[in-house]
Scaffold this motif. Structure first.
Motif, short mmCIF file in Angstrom:
data_model
loop_
_atom_site.label_atom_id
_atom_site.label_comp_id
_atom_site.label_asym_id
_atom_site.label_seq_id
_atom_site.Cartn_x
_atom_site.Cartn_y
_atom_site.Cartn_z
N ILE B 146 46.50 114.83 128.12
CA ILE B 146 47.16 113.60 127.67
C ILE B 146 48.31 113.30 128.62
N GLU B 147 48.34 112.07 129.12
CA GLU B 147 49.48 111.62 129.94
C GLU B 147 49.80 110.20 129.50
N CYS B 148 50.58 110.12 128.45
CA CYS B 148 50.83 108.82 127.80
C CYS B 148 51.59 107.85 128.69
N MET B 149 51.25 106.60 128.55
CA MET B 149 51.92 105.52 129.29
C MET B 149 51.79 104.24 128.48
N LEU B 150 52.62 103.27 128.82
CA LEU B 150 52.50 101.94 128.21
C LEU B 150 51.89 100.99 129.24
N GLY B 151 50.78 100.37 128.89
CA GLY B 151 50.15 99.43 129.81
C GLY B 151 50.97 98.16 129.96
N THR B 152 51.69 97.80 128.90
CA THR B 152 52.32 96.49 128.85
C THR B 152 53.78 96.58 128.45
N VAL B 153 54.63 96.13 129.33
CA VAL B 153 56.08 96.04 129.07
C VAL B 153 56.54 94.77 129.76
N GLY B 154 57.10 93.82 129.01
CA GLY B 154 57.48 92.60 129.70
C GLY B 154 58.48 91.76 128.92
N VAL B 155 59.02 90.78 129.62
CA VAL B 155 59.96 89.83 129.02
C VAL B 155 59.33 88.44 129.01
N ALA B 156 59.99 87.49 128.39
CA ALA B 156 59.50 86.11 128.40
C ALA B 156 59.57 85.55 129.82
N PRO B 157 58.54 84.79 130.23
CA PRO B 157 58.51 84.24 131.60
C PRO B 157 59.54 83.13 131.80
N ALA B 158 59.72 82.78 133.05
CA ALA B 158 60.59 81.67 133.42
C ALA B 158 59.85 80.33 133.25
N ALA B 159 60.58 79.27 133.47
CA ALA B 159 60.02 77.92 133.57
C ALA B 159 59.30 77.47 132.31
N GLY B 160 59.68 78.07 131.18
CA GLY B 160 59.09 77.64 129.92
C GLY B 160 57.65 78.06 129.74
N GLU B 161 57.18 78.94 130.60
CA GLU B 161 55.79 79.36 130.47
C GLU B 161 55.60 80.32 129.30
N VAL B 162 54.40 80.33 128.78
CA VAL B 162 53.95 81.31 127.80
C VAL B 162 52.66 81.89 128.36
N ARG B 163 52.61 83.21 128.49
CA ARG B 163 51.42 83.84 129.10
C ARG B 163 50.81 84.85 128.15
N THR B 164 49.50 84.98 128.20
CA THR B 164 48.86 85.97 127.33
C THR B 164 49.33 87.37 127.73
N SER B 165 49.23 88.28 126.79
CA SER B 165 49.67 89.65 127.02
C SER B 165 48.73 90.40 127.95
N MET B 196 63.85 88.64 125.29
CA MET B 196 62.62 88.56 124.51
C MET B 196 61.52 89.48 125.06
N PHE B 197 61.84 90.76 125.06
CA PHE B 197 60.85 91.69 125.60
C PHE B 197 59.95 92.25 124.50
N SER B 198 58.81 92.70 124.89
CA SER B 198 57.91 93.39 123.98
C SER B 198 57.16 94.47 124.73
N ILE B 199 56.53 95.36 123.99
CA ILE B 199 55.75 96.45 124.58
C ILE B 199 54.45 96.60 123.81
N GLY B 200 53.49 97.27 124.45
CA GLY B 200 52.22 97.53 123.77
C GLY B 200 51.24 98.17 124.72
N ASP B 201 49.97 98.17 124.31
CA ASP B 201 48.90 98.66 125.17
C ASP B 201 49.09 100.13 125.55
N GLY B 202 49.35 100.95 124.56
CA GLY B 202 49.51 102.38 124.83
C GLY B 202 48.22 103.01 125.35
N HIS B 203 48.37 103.84 126.37
CA HIS B 203 47.24 104.58 126.95
C HIS B 203 47.53 106.07 126.83
#
Lengths: 332, 332, 332, 332
Positions: B146-165, B196-203
């Motif tokens: 087991i070598e745990c990691m998070l696939g997804t760590v990010g903040v809200a984008p610039a320029a008013g964009e909304v992007r899928t996770s 506005m950060f979030s995390i997810g996608d644990g591996h």
């Protein structure tokens, strides 16, 4: 076991894979003790030697080619690197106009001005086994560990092609991977009778990617054991160390280099462990390492790498690497 | 120092960066103890659960977003990963039609048939700290660390964009690099008030490249310390461990991901060591590591990595990583 | 048939696809007479207005979005361009640092200096229907034919995304193809209720590739008829004129843009002529045109184009283009 | 003026650029009346001849090479196509496993199954000047206009390289552009004494992109006038017709092919009109056409094309094309 020392005259340097007469004919099992000139043909000896001194028709000189008795198309050439030692007291690196990874090039053709030309000289400290980085535009000095490697190892191409020694391809060539170091066995598919392999482009050290296009380039003393495996030619160069199996893919764009190496490794795992392609794909997904080799040559090279200790015991190419390690212990 | 435990309800899962209301408002210095669902939304629980069970509108659920008090555009969010622990007794991986690195996709649009769909279940052995690979088309079984990691760590984008996770970009997101593991500090430029950060996608583990498109995906318990640096926003995500400085570039083709990470690292070395850009370019050429992160997401991600021990002592972001390591020792 | 004239206030300009409130709600069949600002937000009015005057958060303003009554995800929006007329006496073009096709960019990240900033003003000669190219660094002057087009036509994206108006994608957007001209019908798949389409980025003329990143940019008067087809959403934007069927693919690297457009056209030919995919692939191989649209935006766009006269008579989308041509004759 | 007819024996076919002895030595001004075999070496004669009949070592046979008296490195070879006529009553096209634009290949290495192999035979109707497309998996039949072109026109490469005739590069080669047709003059930089050019790969018609990898391939009767310009070698192949100036760039990824052609055209416009590079960049942005040539060969090829009528009168290469047109009128 033959043990041959060979240092080419300047007139014997070769600048292509394919298209040259053999420097020597050798038998499988031969230990070759080779000297190779640096990639700049020794044109850069101080920081005031700028890359405009380079005659680009004559860069990356090869030592070879060597005709291996008995090698036929479809066979596999195994080259084991027993030793690499700097053959000169300094290495050199330089930024060549419109060459390298962070500049427009003849391919990524842009209108911007070239980056400044500059040459860095790295003094070798044999006792400490370091090379010295010295800022050209400031005063930072750092001693970096020597980690010798060969930028270029290859055989003659298929289909009657002749390629410059600057190209990495199926036939190996200018792959510029730090994995081509002492203890590595390289497996290359043979395309022509005698295989006609050569080596060159010694690096006293190089980062992955070789960003500016030139490593710490230096003349090299190499000890290499040459073996021949009848048949079993891999589609792309495979490498083996005591700890890892590796494949090197070279193409453009870089995702294709990675795909090549990945598919070849899927097949290699399949051969070794009797895995269905989908299982090998799945397993490799969870265990692969994927260090970039270079992003600066005519093709970009990516290594896909598997740690042996993660998998059941297995021997590739009928234990060739183990036998070469044993032979290396004697040859050293 | 606040210490907050948060496990979202299924109705609270978020599938974008940007565009969502904060799950919590926190102050810098907070220790977050977060639970995240697996990337498949727990739809794949046995090898007979095939990826056609997935509702692709609802994959890669995020835990968050978190509003960080005081964070403004131009600031730097520092997230230190204190601990990652599998929150479920198994992980899952699968081959989704026309998704992954060794198949045509919606982008690399081809006419060939899809690869077979299949699901692999990896049982967690907590005592031995392994997950079990089991062939689906044969009988090989291997216990992998087991070598745990998070696939997804990010903040809200610039320029008013909304992007899928599913997207890795300047704002971080689905970078899928094994470097996002315990002991790593991630530095992300803030684009909107609160970050506005979030995390997810644990591996539970993942090879470099994430070839088939999905790692050993599993629900994860994460402990993360959140800090804020006023100003100093990096252009692209930077990572730091005790041993390495790293940048993650994400774009297409993959050579552009590498170029992004390389240029950002040139600038970072320049900041830390007062190096001229040409000297930093030269130095990085000889010392960089360049492991691929993923070749399967909407953008491909490449890490450029420098070993600290090769360079003089220096502290990035005024020693933030060191302070976070100290705080982590208390938070654990 | 509704006939609506709309000129947004500056405060109404929109800089994204998705994420904005509708400017108007309209019914299918409506004739829209729209005014759009130039891509520079009218910041460049003379050759001494350099691109540093641009606020990059506010470029490529859109006129819209328009909510189309009855439009649901899976439907097809048909937009027919009846007329395009320059709404200002000059157009402007400029070279923006690190933006464009023959320079390093934020993606193709390099270390070279930026190209010089410069602005070119093209005077409109309405009588001769030309715009005047004037050298900035010499004295060549050439009158070039006005060939108006819309750089940007798109709907709200799927999956809750919001994208800047600089991006071309599945939802259309900043495709920058000269094929988006008078007489063209664009078919776009609807992703959200009301479709929420907008237009902008008028070009008085543009070469294929839009090499420097900006065309002859100008405010535009557009007349567009809006229709709705229930269902039948294409995966990627399709275009139709009296003479051609076309698909626009947008991705990176550029071969992927081409592959996308090619596969979508294979499928479209299959629908229209009952062709097996392999036959459609073969036929398209011998008849396709493939003009590049842009190599400068967040994605690169390629058009795949089939001349109708080479094929048996057929009507796409039940003759929608023919009916729109008839309606256009009345609307003009 | 010499007028030479040459039809190679099968044993004289050549499969490389470079590396072969001259078939003939000719003087500048010679009219060559050449016969070339189809790219399949006449192995596919009916729809039941599948591509497994192909010996991939022997495809794309060249007629040549021709040694041009007086040609030296740095000179420019001008080849004007006077006439192209199908030399056989049918052409053939086929889908070769893992070859083509909408399938994984040896470079875009994937795990999916190959597309079905199939062969299409196109009967030539000389009276109507059409070739007949016949569905293999259905019953659609369409007569398509014959539009003959040469897929392959090239000289020996630089740097002692020998390349297969499947490769498009700086030296021309397998560019597969429909622009290589009657009335076109090709300008190629000379790399070796005698230039050593050859032609082949006749297509009775081909769409832009050559999606499936093979056009309507057929034996061809070509009439070509050969001229030599001392010096002035272009970096990449340039083409000229009565109406257009063109450059062909060939590399990977496809944006690099476009960049190459675009930069070469910037320079060509600069030469002809005394334009500053930035003015040429700007002007080209507004007037370029950019049809894709092929996305299937070892390199992808893109044409950048300028309509002469948009620009002031000018003559490239001192009016060579005009003189060749006059000579062609006599030679026909």
């Amino acid at each position: 076991m033959q043990d041959i020392r060979f240092k080419p005259e300047r007139s014997q340097y070769v600048y292509t894979f394919g298209g040259a007469e053999p420097a020597l004919r050798i038998t499988p099992g031969t230990v070759l003790r080779l000297w190779s000139e640096d990639a700049f043909n020794f044109a850069l000896r101080s920081t005031s030697d700028l890359p405009d001194r380079l005659d680009m028709r004559y860069v990356n000189p090869q030592t070879g080619p060597f005709y291996v008795e008995g090698a036929e198309p479809g066979d596999t050439l195994a080259l084991h690197i027993v030793d690499l030692t700097p053959a000169r007291g300094f290495g050199a690196s330089t930024t060549i106009p419109f060459f390298g990874g962070l500049t427009g090039t003849d391919r990524t053709a842009l209108l911007q001005e070239a980056l400044p030309s500059a040459t860095w000289i790295y003094e070798v400290d044999s006792a400490r086994q370091t090379v010295g980085f010295q800022s050209r535009f400031g005063d930072l000095e750092i001693a970096l560990p020597i980690e010798c490697m060969l930028g270029t190892v290859g055989v003659a191409p298929a289909a009657g092609e002749v390629r410059t020694s600057l190209v990495p391809e199926r036939f190996g060539g200018n792959m510029d991977t730090p994995e081509m170091k002492v203890g590595t066995t390289a497996y290359l598919g043979v395309n022509v009778e005698g295989a006609m392999f050569s080596i060159g482009d010694g690096h006293y050290r190089q980062g992955e990617g070789e960003a500016c296009g030139t490593a710490v380039e230096g003349a090299m003393d190499s000890v290499i054991i040459v073996e021949l495996i009848k048949g079993s030619a891999p589609a792309w160069p495979r490498l083996e160390t005591d700890d890892h199996w590796m494949v090197v893919g070279s193409s453009r764009p870089m995702e294709d280099s990675w795909r090549i190496a990945q598919v070849e490794m899927v097949d290699w795992l399949g051969e070794m462990f009797g895995l269905h392609r989908m299982d090998a794909y799945q397993l490799l997904t969870q265990i692969a390492l994927a260090p970039i080799a270079n992003v600066v040559d005519a093709n970009y090279s990516v290594v896909v790498k598997v740690r042996k200790s993660l998998l059941p015991s297995s021997e590739a190419f009928d234990g060739m690497h183990r036998r070469l390690r044993e032979a290396a212990a004697e040859a050293r």
